[in-house]
Design a protein around this motif. Structure first.
Motif, PDB file in Angstrom:
ATOM      1  N   ARG A  91       0.522  -1.370  -0.092  1.00  0.00           N
ATOM      2  CA  ARG A  91       0.153   0.398   0.153  1.00  0.00           C
ATOM      3  C   ARG A  91       0.617   1.030   0.416  1.00  0.00           C
ATOM      4  O   ARG A  91       0.445   1.878  -0.842  1.00  0.00           O
ATOM      5  N   ASN A  92       1.873   1.480   0.643  1.00  0.00           N
ATOM      6  CA  ASN A  92       3.155   2.643   0.616  1.00  0.00           C
ATOM      7  C   ASN A  92       3.361   2.372  -0.778  1.00  0.00           C
ATOM      8  O   ASN A  92       4.269   4.000  -0.685  1.00  0.00           O
ATOM      9  N   SER A  93       3.803   1.775  -1.417  1.00  0.00           N
ATOM     10  CA  SER A  93       4.134   1.734  -2.756  1.00  0.00           C
ATOM     11  C   SER A  93       3.628   3.142  -3.081  1.00  0.00           C
ATOM     12  O   SER A  93       2.605   2.967  -4.016  1.00  0.00           O
ATOM     13  N   ALA A  94       4.058   4.124  -4.565  1.00  0.00           N
ATOM     14  CA  ALA A  94       3.980   4.710  -4.804  1.00  0.00           C
ATOM     15  C   ALA A  94       2.981   4.281  -6.391  1.00  0.00           C
ATOM     16  O   ALA A  94       1.724   4.812  -7.058  1.00  0.00           O
ATOM     17  N   VAL A  95       3.272   2.911  -6.712  1.00  0.00           N
ATOM     18  CA  VAL A  95       3.042   2.585  -8.131  1.00  0.00           C
ATOM     19  C   VAL A  95       1.887   1.495  -7.708  1.00  0.00           C
ATOM     20  O   VAL A  95       1.548   1.257  -8.915  1.00  0.00           O
ATOM     21  N   VAL A  96       0.956   1.140  -6.776  1.00  0.00           N
ATOM     22  CA  VAL A  96       0.783  -0.067  -6.336  1.00  0.00           C
ATOM     23  C   VAL A  96      -0.594   1.017  -6.416  1.00  0.00           C
ATOM     24  O   VAL A  96      -1.259   1.747  -5.663  1.00  0.00           O
ATOM     25  N   SER A  97      -2.176   0.122  -7.361  1.00  0.00           N
ATOM     26  CA  SER A  97      -3.263   0.799  -7.102  1.00  0.00           C
ATOM     27  C   SER A  97      -4.101  -0.191  -6.377  1.00  0.00           C
ATOM     28  O   SER A  97      -4.930   0.574  -5.154  1.00  0.00           O
ATOM     29  N   LYS A  98      -4.262  -1.385  -6.629  1.00  0.00           N
ATOM     30  CA  LYS A  98      -5.547  -2.256  -5.864  1.00  0.00           C
ATOM     31  C   LYS A  98      -4.309  -2.915  -5.085  1.00  0.00           C
ATOM     32  O   LYS A  98      -3.645  -4.104  -6.200  1.00  0.00           O
ATOM     33  N   ILE A  99      -4.988  -4.031  -4.479  1.00  0.00           N
ATOM     34  CA  ILE A  99      -4.482  -4.836  -4.265  1.00  0.00           C
ATOM     35  C   ILE A  99      -5.632  -5.595  -3.273  1.00  0.00           C
ATOM     36  O   ILE A  99      -6.688  -5.210  -2.647  1.00  0.00           O
ATOM     37  N   PHE A 100      -5.509  -6.650  -4.397  1.00  0.00           N
ATOM     38  CA  PHE A 100      -6.715  -7.775  -4.121  1.00  0.00           C
ATOM     39  C   PHE A 100      -6.250  -8.925  -3.116  1.00  0.00           C
ATOM     40  O   PHE A 100      -5.437 -10.061  -3.150  1.00  0.00           O
ATOM     41  N   LEU A 101      -6.770  -9.591  -2.197  1.00  0.00           N
ATOM     42  CA  LEU A 101      -7.422 -10.755  -1.120  1.00  0.00           C
ATOM     43  C   LEU A 101      -7.867 -11.883  -1.678  1.00  0.00           C
ATOM     44  O   LEU A 101      -9.585 -11.559  -1.060  1.00  0.00           O
ATOM     45  N   ILE A 102      -7.757 -13.343  -2.543  1.00  0.00           N
ATOM     46  CA  ILE A 102      -8.750 -13.690  -2.903  1.00  0.00           C
ATOM     47  C   ILE A 102      -8.992 -15.097  -1.588  1.00  0.00           C
ATOM     48  O   ILE A 102      -6.863 -15.155  -1.825  1.00  0.00           O
ATOM     49  N   ASP A 103      -9.643 -15.035  -1.132  1.00  0.00           N
ATOM     50  CA  ASP A 103      -9.366 -16.537   0.064  1.00  0.00           C
ATOM     51  C   ASP A 103      -9.903 -17.257  -0.729  1.00  0.00           C
ATOM     52  O   ASP A 103     -10.773 -17.193  -0.996  1.00  0.00           O
ATOM     53  N   ASN A 104      -9.302 -18.659   0.045  1.00  0.00           N
ATOM     54  CA  ASN A 104      -9.748 -20.420  -0.587  1.00  0.00           C
ATOM     55  C   ASN A 104     -10.437 -20.727   0.673  1.00  0.00           C
ATOM     56  O   ASN A 104     -10.219 -21.879   0.712  1.00  0.00           O
ATOM     57  N   SER A 105     -10.354 -20.128   1.547  1.00  0.00           N
ATOM     58  CA  SER A 105     -10.134 -20.625   3.326  1.00  0.00           C
ATOM     59  C   SER A 105     -11.487 -21.324   3.055  1.00  0.00           C
ATOM     60  O   SER A 105     -12.638 -21.138   2.611  1.00  0.00           O
ATOM     61  N   PRO A 106     -12.196 -22.565   4.053  1.00  0.00           N
ATOM     62  CA  PRO A 106     -13.112 -22.035   3.912  1.00  0.00           C
ATOM     63  C   PRO A 106     -14.278 -21.437   4.715  1.00  0.00           C
ATOM     64  O   PRO A 106     -15.665 -21.903   4.411  1.00  0.00           O
ATOM     65  N   GLU A 107     -13.603 -21.144   5.823  1.00  0.00           N
ATOM     66  CA  GLU A 107     -14.749 -19.482   6.336  1.00  0.00           C
ATOM     67  C   GLU A 107     -14.776 -18.440   6.134  1.00  0.00           C
ATOM     68  O   GLU A 107     -13.289 -18.091   6.098  1.00  0.00           O
ATOM     69  N   LYS A 108     -14.952 -17.605   6.022  1.00  0.00           N
ATOM     70  CA  LYS A 108     -14.646 -15.902   5.700  1.00  0.00           C
ATOM     71  C   LYS A 108     -14.438 -15.796   7.387  1.00  0.00           C
ATOM     72  O   LYS A 108     -14.454 -16.036   8.356  1.00  0.00           O
ATOM     73  N   ASN A 109     -13.258 -14.871   7.160  1.00  0.00           N
ATOM     74  CA  ASN A 109     -12.628 -13.809   7.530  1.00  0.00           C
ATOM     75  C   ASN A 109     -12.798 -12.245   8.133  1.00  0.00           C
ATOM     76  O   ASN A 109     -11.987 -11.928   6.711  1.00  0.00           O
ATOM     77  N   LEU A 110     -13.889 -11.937   8.651  1.00  0.00           N
ATOM     78  CA  LEU A 110     -14.158 -10.185   8.137  1.00  0.00           C
ATOM     79  C   LEU A 110     -13.242  -9.375   9.252  1.00  0.00           C
ATOM     80  O   LEU A 110     -13.324  -8.202   8.127  1.00  0.00           O
ATOM     81  N   GLU A 111     -11.873  -9.860   9.103  1.00  0.00           N
ATOM     82  CA  GLU A 111     -10.525  -9.055   9.627  1.00  0.00           C
ATOM     83  C   GLU A 111     -10.191  -8.595   8.650  1.00  0.00           C
ATOM     84  O   GLU A 111      -9.377  -7.070   8.703  1.00  0.00           O
ATOM     85  N   PHE A 112     -10.061  -9.404   7.045  1.00  0.00           N
ATOM     86  CA  PHE A 112      -9.448  -8.675   6.194  1.00  0.00           C
ATOM     87  C   PHE A 112     -10.327  -7.878   5.166  1.00  0.00           C
ATOM     88  O   PHE A 112      -9.723  -6.891   4.708  1.00  0.00           O
ATOM     89  N   GLU A 113     -11.200  -7.890   5.841  1.00  0.00           N
ATOM     90  CA  GLU A 113     -12.130  -6.400   4.666  1.00  0.00           C
ATOM     91  C   GLU A 113     -12.040  -5.114   5.496  1.00  0.00           C
ATOM     92  O   GLU A 113     -12.033  -4.296   4.944  1.00  0.00           O
ATOM     93  N   LYS A 114     -11.317  -5.281   6.747  1.00  0.00           N
ATOM     94  CA  LYS A 114     -10.876  -4.245   7.100  1.00  0.00           C
ATOM     95  C   LYS A 114      -9.975  -3.609   6.732  1.00  0.00           C
ATOM     96  O   LYS A 114      -9.074  -2.583   7.017  1.00  0.00           O
ATOM     97  N   PHE A 115      -8.553  -3.958   5.792  1.00  0.00           N
ATOM     98  CA  PHE A 115      -7.295  -4.314   5.105  1.00  0.00           C
ATOM     99  C   PHE A 115      -7.953  -2.957   3.875  1.00  0.00           C
ATOM    100  O   PHE A 115      -8.752  -2.987   3.473  1.00  0.00           O
ATOM    101  N   PRO A 116      -6.765  -2.258   3.517  1.00  0.00           N
ATOM    102  CA  PRO A 116      -6.551  -1.468   2.731  1.00  0.00           C
ATOM    103  C   PRO A 116      -6.572  -2.564   0.594  1.00  0.00           C
ATOM    104  O   PRO A 116      -5.418  -2.186   0.429  1.00  0.00           O
ATOM    105  N   ALA A 117      -7.312  -3.048   1.024  1.00  0.00           N
ATOM    106  CA  ALA A 117      -7.456  -4.101   0.145  1.00  0.00           C
ATOM    107  C   ALA A 117      -9.230  -4.551  -0.763  1.00  0.00           C
ATOM    108  O   ALA A 117     -10.577  -4.106   0.144  1.00  0.00           O
TER     109      ALA A 117
END
Length: 273
Positions: free
Chosen positions: A24-50
């Motif tokens: 996120r601190n890089s000047a050239v990064v626009s979006k970061i995608f977190l693609i979660d293959n886990s069996p259960e959703k982790n709502l904490e990841f929704e708080k990330f700048p991604a």
């Protein structure tokens, strides 16, 4: 500008918090995608700048990254996409350096930096196109029996100290040009895990340069998850079989030609240096 994607499977937010912050601190990064293959959703990841995408099933490494790459392709302003493992450590500044180098060298479709283990040792992740013995036989034989062949396969005689062309680059850090991906295609989703990076690099190598760039480096906390005899081991073997079914087992003229060319280039450069 570039987007980046990280595939998660039962990861904790603390596992990737530093990596996401540095991206996120890089000047050239626009979006970061977190693609979660886990069996259960982790709502904490929704708080990330991604952008957090929960798949509700393990669709595989390549298929998960493809979700993010396809979204990157929808944005005409994004030239590059970074496929990166959760266990990579990097400084934000290196992404600008890589992007600058890619923009100066338009024939490069894929780039990997120099990669170190946390203890400072070089990870030999530039490789020739593998034969069945490279991926299967050495898996079962003592290291002392395959030491010479492994050194050749991992291109160790190059010294890992100069920019070079390599037909197989590790999937832990793949800096990809979007226009090249449009031409050669995305990850082959027939491969659930392991050989998808071999396959993609090989297809990229046919039309573009696939480059090892040691002017910058990252760390990789690599764990060889399939080197036991559990579920991952059998997934590994099954996908290797799929790879050779696609490209050829013993008879693979393209592989033999490319590997000879790479070895000749390394030997020629070593003689001159």
């Amino acid at each position: 500008m570039l987007n980046a994607s990280i595939v998660l499977y039962n990861h904790k937010p603390s596992d990737i918090s530093v990596l996401v912050r540095n991206l996120r601190n890089s000047a050239v990064v626009s979006k970061i995608f977190l693609i979660d293959n886990s069996p259960e959703k982790n709502l904490e990841f929704e708080k990330f700048p991604a952008v957090y995408i929960f798949n509700n099933q393990n669709i595989g490494y390549g298929a998960a990254h493809n979700i993010a790459i396809k979204k990157t392709m929808e944005d005409a302003n994004i030239e590059f996409h970074l496929v990166i493992n959760p266990d990579i450590g990097l400084e934000s500044e290196i992404l600008q350096k890589i992007e600058n180098f890619m923009k100066e060298n338009l024939q490069i479709g894929l780039l990997m930096p120099k990669i170190f283990s946390p203890d400072g040792k070089v990870q030999y992740l530039c490789k020739l196109i593998p034969t069945p013995s490279d991926l299967l036989l050495r898996r079962f034989l003592p290291k002392s029996w395959t030491k010479k062949r492994t050194a050749k396969f991992e291109m160790r005689s190059s010294g890992y100290n100069r920019i070079m062309h390599a037909p197989y680059l590790s999937g832990c850090f793949m800096f990809l040009r979007i226009s090249a991906l449009r031409e050669i295609g995305l990850f082959d989703e027939r491969f659930f895990m392991y050989p998808e990076d071999i396959d993609l690099t090989r297809r990229m190598y046919r039309k573009f340069r696939t480059v090892f760039y040691p002017e910058v480096s990252v760390t990789h906390s690599h764990t060889r998850g399939s080197y036991g005899y559990g579920k991952l081991f059998f997934i590994h073997i099954l996908n290797i079989i799929k790879y050779f079914n696609k490209w050829g087992w013993i008879f693979d003229r393209e592989r033999d030609k490319i590997n000879r060319q790479i070895i000749t280039q390394i030997n020629t450069i070593n003689r001159k240096s």
